[in-house]
Design a protein around this motif. Structure first.
Motif, PDB file in Angstrom:
ATOM      1  N   ARG A  24      -7.489  11.693   3.490  1.00 20.75           N
ATOM      2  CA  ARG A  24      -6.157  11.226   3.279  1.00 20.75           C
ATOM      3  C   ARG A  24      -5.992   9.720   2.976  1.00 20.75           C
ATOM      4  O   ARG A  24      -5.103   9.269   2.388  1.00 20.75           O
ATOM      5  CB  ARG A  24      -4.925  11.639   4.307  1.00 20.75           C
ATOM      6  N   HIS A  25      -6.938   8.963   3.634  1.00 26.89           N
ATOM      7  CA  HIS A  25      -6.730   7.373   3.320  1.00 26.89           C
ATOM      8  C   HIS A  25      -7.453   7.003   2.179  1.00 26.89           C
ATOM      9  O   HIS A  25      -7.513   5.804   1.688  1.00 26.89           O
ATOM     10  CB  HIS A  25      -7.188   6.713   4.607  1.00 26.89           C
ATOM     11  N   ARG A  37       1.680  19.921   7.123  1.00 28.85           N
ATOM     12  CA  ARG A  37       0.601  19.336   6.232  1.00 28.85           C
ATOM     13  C   ARG A  37      -0.725  20.054   6.518  1.00 28.85           C
ATOM     14  O   ARG A  37      -1.716  19.362   5.532  1.00 28.85           O
ATOM     15  CB  ARG A  37       0.687  17.791   6.778  1.00 28.85           C
ATOM     16  N   PHE A  69      -6.438   4.748  -0.609  1.00 28.12           N
ATOM     17  CA  PHE A  69      -6.005   3.177  -0.191  1.00 28.12           C
ATOM     18  C   PHE A  69      -7.049   2.662   0.151  1.00 28.12           C
ATOM     19  O   PHE A  69      -8.029   2.953   0.721  1.00 28.12           O
ATOM     20  CB  PHE A  69      -5.075   3.167   1.046  1.00 28.12           C
ATOM     21  N   TYR A  94       3.237  18.532  12.819  1.00 30.66           N
ATOM     22  CA  TYR A  94       2.222  18.064  11.715  1.00 30.66           C
ATOM     23  C   TYR A  94       1.540  19.063  10.752  1.00 30.66           C
ATOM     24  O   TYR A  94       1.630  19.171   9.592  1.00 30.66           O
ATOM     25  CB  TYR A  94       1.413  16.973  12.207  1.00 30.66           C
ATOM     26  N   ALA A 140      -8.121   3.358  13.831  1.00 27.80           N
ATOM     27  CA  ALA A 140      -8.300   2.179  12.505  1.00 27.80           C
ATOM     28  C   ALA A 140      -9.465   2.091  12.278  1.00 27.80           C
ATOM     29  O   ALA A 140      -9.723   1.833  10.832  1.00 27.80           O
ATOM     30  CB  ALA A 140      -7.461   1.051  12.960  1.00 27.80           C
ATOM     31  N   PHE A 167       2.274  13.354  13.259  1.00 24.86           N
ATOM     32  CA  PHE A 167       0.927  13.323  13.542  1.00 24.86           C
ATOM     33  C   PHE A 167       0.341  12.858  15.154  1.00 24.86           C
ATOM     34  O   PHE A 167      -0.182  13.566  15.979  1.00 24.86           O
ATOM     35  CB  PHE A 167       0.068  12.382  12.759  1.00 24.86           C
ATOM     36  N   ARG A 202       5.646  11.449   8.997  1.00 22.67           N
ATOM     37  CA  ARG A 202       4.526  11.894   8.950  1.00 22.67           C
ATOM     38  C   ARG A 202       3.491  11.330  10.276  1.00 22.67           C
ATOM     39  O   ARG A 202       2.898  12.131  10.930  1.00 22.67           O
ATOM     40  CB  ARG A 202       3.735  11.572   7.781  1.00 22.67           C
ATOM     41  N   LEU A 203       3.633  10.211  10.155  1.00 28.32           N
ATOM     42  CA  LEU A 203       2.882   9.350  11.355  1.00 28.32           C
ATOM     43  C   LEU A 203       3.325   9.904  12.536  1.00 28.32           C
ATOM     44  O   LEU A 203       2.601   9.994  13.729  1.00 28.32           O
ATOM     45  CB  LEU A 203       2.788   7.913  11.258  1.00 28.32           C
ATOM     46  N   LEU A 248       0.739  -1.238   0.024  1.00 28.87           N
ATOM     47  CA  LEU A 248      -0.029  -0.060   0.087  1.00 28.87           C
ATOM     48  C   LEU A 248       0.684   1.387   0.009  1.00 28.87           C
ATOM     49  O   LEU A 248       0.348   2.398  -0.163  1.00 28.87           O
ATOM     50  CB  LEU A 248      -0.925   0.284   1.307  1.00 28.87           C
ATOM     51  N   TYR A 249       2.077   1.307   0.485  1.00 32.39           N
ATOM     52  CA  TYR A 249       2.942   2.224   0.621  1.00 32.39           C
ATOM     53  C   TYR A 249       3.502   2.737  -0.659  1.00 32.39           C
ATOM     54  O   TYR A 249       4.515   1.586  -1.185  1.00 32.39           O
ATOM     55  CB  TYR A 249       3.770   1.979   1.770  1.00 32.39           C
ATOM     56  N   LEU A 299     -11.060   4.451   9.866  1.00 27.12           N
ATOM     57  CA  LEU A 299     -10.400   4.513   8.506  1.00 27.12           C
ATOM     58  C   LEU A 299     -10.775   3.494   7.685  1.00 27.12           C
ATOM     59  O   LEU A 299     -10.322   3.421   6.425  1.00 27.12           O
ATOM     60  CB  LEU A 299      -8.849   4.874   8.669  1.00 27.12           C
ATOM     61  N   TRP A 313      -2.810  -3.369  10.209  1.00 32.13           N
ATOM     62  CA  TRP A 313      -2.193  -2.097  10.806  1.00 32.13           C
ATOM     63  C   TRP A 313      -2.247  -2.398  12.526  1.00 32.13           C
ATOM     64  O   TRP A 313      -1.264  -1.991  12.982  1.00 32.13           O
ATOM     65  CB  TRP A 313      -3.155  -1.022  10.304  1.00 32.13           C
ATOM     66  N   TYR A 346      -7.165   4.120  21.626  1.00 35.77           N
ATOM     67  CA  TYR A 346      -7.153   5.249  20.603  1.00 35.77           C
ATOM     68  C   TYR A 346      -6.778   4.629  19.353  1.00 35.77           C
ATOM     69  O   TYR A 346      -7.562   4.915  18.174  1.00 35.77           O
ATOM     70  CB  TYR A 346      -6.113   6.357  20.733  1.00 35.77           C
TER      71      TYR A 346
HETATM   72  C1  HEM Z   1      -0.764   7.807   5.653  1.00 35.74           C
HETATM   73  C2  HEM Z   1      -2.371   3.205   5.393  1.00 35.74           C
HETATM   74  C3  HEM Z   1      -4.464   3.658   9.772  1.00 35.74           C
HETATM   75  C4  HEM Z   1      -2.334   7.946  10.400  1.00 35.74           C
HETATM   76  C5  HEM Z   1      -1.086   6.469   5.226  1.00 35.74           C
HETATM   77  C6  HEM Z   1      -0.495   6.026   4.081  1.00 35.74           C
HETATM   78  C7  HEM Z   1      -1.101   4.685   3.965  1.00 35.74           C
HETATM   79  C8  HEM Z   1      -1.694   4.500   4.953  1.00 35.74           C
HETATM   80  C9  HEM Z   1      -0.670   3.913   2.986  1.00 35.74           C
HETATM   81  C10 HEM Z   1       0.289   6.651   2.912  1.00 35.74           C
HETATM   82  C11 HEM Z   1       1.832   6.848   3.298  1.00 35.74           C
HETATM   83  C12 HEM Z   1       2.333   8.208   3.428  1.00 35.74           C
HETATM   84  O1  HEM Z   1       2.805   8.670   2.681  1.00 35.74           O
HETATM   85  O2  HEM Z   1       2.342   8.872   4.565  1.00 35.74           O
HETATM   86  C13 HEM Z   1      -3.000   2.963   6.412  1.00 35.74           C
HETATM   87  C14 HEM Z   1      -3.857   1.755   6.800  1.00 35.74           C
HETATM   88  C15 HEM Z   1      -4.369   2.134   8.079  1.00 35.74           C
HETATM   89  C16 HEM Z   1      -3.945   3.129   8.636  1.00 35.74           C
HETATM   90  C17 HEM Z   1      -3.887   0.558   5.832  1.00 35.74           C
HETATM   91  C18 HEM Z   1      -5.378   0.940   8.485  1.00 35.74           C
HETATM   92  C19 HEM Z   1      -6.505   1.163   9.297  1.00 35.74           C
HETATM   93  C20 HEM Z   1      -4.073   4.949  10.279  1.00 35.74           C
HETATM   94  C21 HEM Z   1      -4.356   5.316  11.584  1.00 35.74           C
HETATM   95  C22 HEM Z   1      -3.742   6.601  11.653  1.00 35.74           C
HETATM   96  C23 HEM Z   1      -2.982   6.916  10.352  1.00 35.74           C
HETATM   97  C24 HEM Z   1      -5.065   4.463  12.803  1.00 35.74           C
HETATM   98  C25 HEM Z   1      -3.694   7.528  13.006  1.00 35.74           C
HETATM   99  C26 HEM Z   1      -3.702   7.236  14.156  1.00 35.74           C
HETATM  100  C27 HEM Z   1      -1.737   8.337   9.067  1.00 35.74           C
HETATM  101  C28 HEM Z   1      -1.222   9.484   8.817  1.00 35.74           C
HETATM  102  C29 HEM Z   1      -0.733   9.449   7.558  1.00 35.74           C
HETATM  103  C30 HEM Z   1      -1.062   8.185   7.095  1.00 35.74           C
HETATM  104  C31 HEM Z   1      -0.884  10.905   9.890  1.00 35.74           C
HETATM  105  C32 HEM Z   1       0.036  10.613   6.901  1.00 35.74           C
HETATM  106  C33 HEM Z   1      -1.059  11.660   6.277  1.00 35.74           C
HETATM  107  C34 HEM Z   1      -0.406  12.815   5.621  1.00 35.74           C
HETATM  108  O3  HEM Z   1       0.048  13.760   6.177  1.00 35.74           O
HETATM  109  O4  HEM Z   1      -0.429  12.714   4.350  1.00 35.74           O
HETATM  110  N1  HEM Z   1      -1.771   5.644   5.795  1.00 35.74           N
HETATM  111  N2  HEM Z   1      -3.186   3.925   7.563  1.00 35.74           N
HETATM  112  N3  HEM Z   1      -3.420   5.736   9.655  1.00 35.74           N
HETATM  113  N4  HEM Z   1      -1.738   7.463   8.014  1.00 35.74           N
HETATM  114 FE1  HEM Z   1      -2.431   5.714   7.775  1.00 35.74          FE
END
Ligand code: HEM
Length: 129
Positions: free
Chosen positions: A75-76, A67, A79, A63, A121, A52, A48-49, A36-37, A124, A89, A116
């Motif tokens: 943002r998700h 951003r 995917f 963050y 999750a 955040f 970024r994570l 996915l990435y 999303l 995850w 949390y």
């Molecule tokens: C970004 C997948 C859950 C926070 C992303 C990205 C993917 C992804 C593929 C892009 C990677 C990047 O370039 O940053 C997933 C999947 C999840 C999940 C499969 C399953 C439920 C979460 C959760 C959080 C989170 C629970 C927060 C607690 C973030 C943040 C970004 C991000 C902050 C970067 C956003 C940005 O500024 O562009 N995630 N994620 N994700 N995810 Fe998730």
């Protein structure tokens, strides 16, 4: 200090750096999540994570400076996140939380973090299958 943030209480930047570093080590080895990435280098996503989560738990607001509004659901959208990806995850995040020592993260802090992450999750998931 009653005004101490969760971020400070669990050790600040160093704890979040370790947590997110462990998390991405798991993601890199996870056959459901890794595809996915889009970027070859997971470093920028890791950063970024980390930014955040620091902001969410009361640390620096880097963050949003970089951003803007988090808008995580939006943002998700690119995917496909089914309950399979959600569980993968959360599995990675459980490993990461478990890797932090008990002195840094007591049971109550662990429960808060995991609670949390489970809520976030679940929110999303954007595809039923
Ligand atoms: C970004 C997948 C859950 C926070 C992303 C990205 C993917 C992804 C593929 C892009 C990677 C990047 O370039 O940053 C997933 C999947 C999840 C999940 C499969 C399953 C439920 C979460 C959760 C959080 C989170 C629970 C927060 C607690 C973030 C943040 C970004 C991000 C902050 C970067 C956003 C940005 O500024 O562009 N995630 N994620 N994700 N995810 Fe998730």
């Amino acid at each position: 200090r009653p005004e101490q943030t969760f971020y400070d209480a669990v050790g600040g930047a160093e704890t979040f750096r370790r947590l997110v570093s462990h998390f991405y080590r798991e993601v890199a080895a996870d056959e459901i999540l890794r595809p996915l990435y889009p970027e070859q280098d997971l470093g920028p996503a890791e950063r970024r994570l980390r930014m955040f989560l620091e902001q969410y738990w009361g640390g620096p607001h880097t963050y949003s400076t970089e951003r803007g509004h988090p808008r995580l659901r939006m943002r998700h959208v690119p995917f496909r996140i089914t309950p399979i990806e959600r569980d993968a995850w959360l599995r990675c995040m459980h490993v990461a939380v478990d890797a932090i020592d008990r002195d840094t993260l007591d049971d109550q802090a662990r429960k808060r973090l995991i609670g949390y992450f489970e809520m976030a999750a679940a929110s999303l998931v954007n595809s039923p299958f």
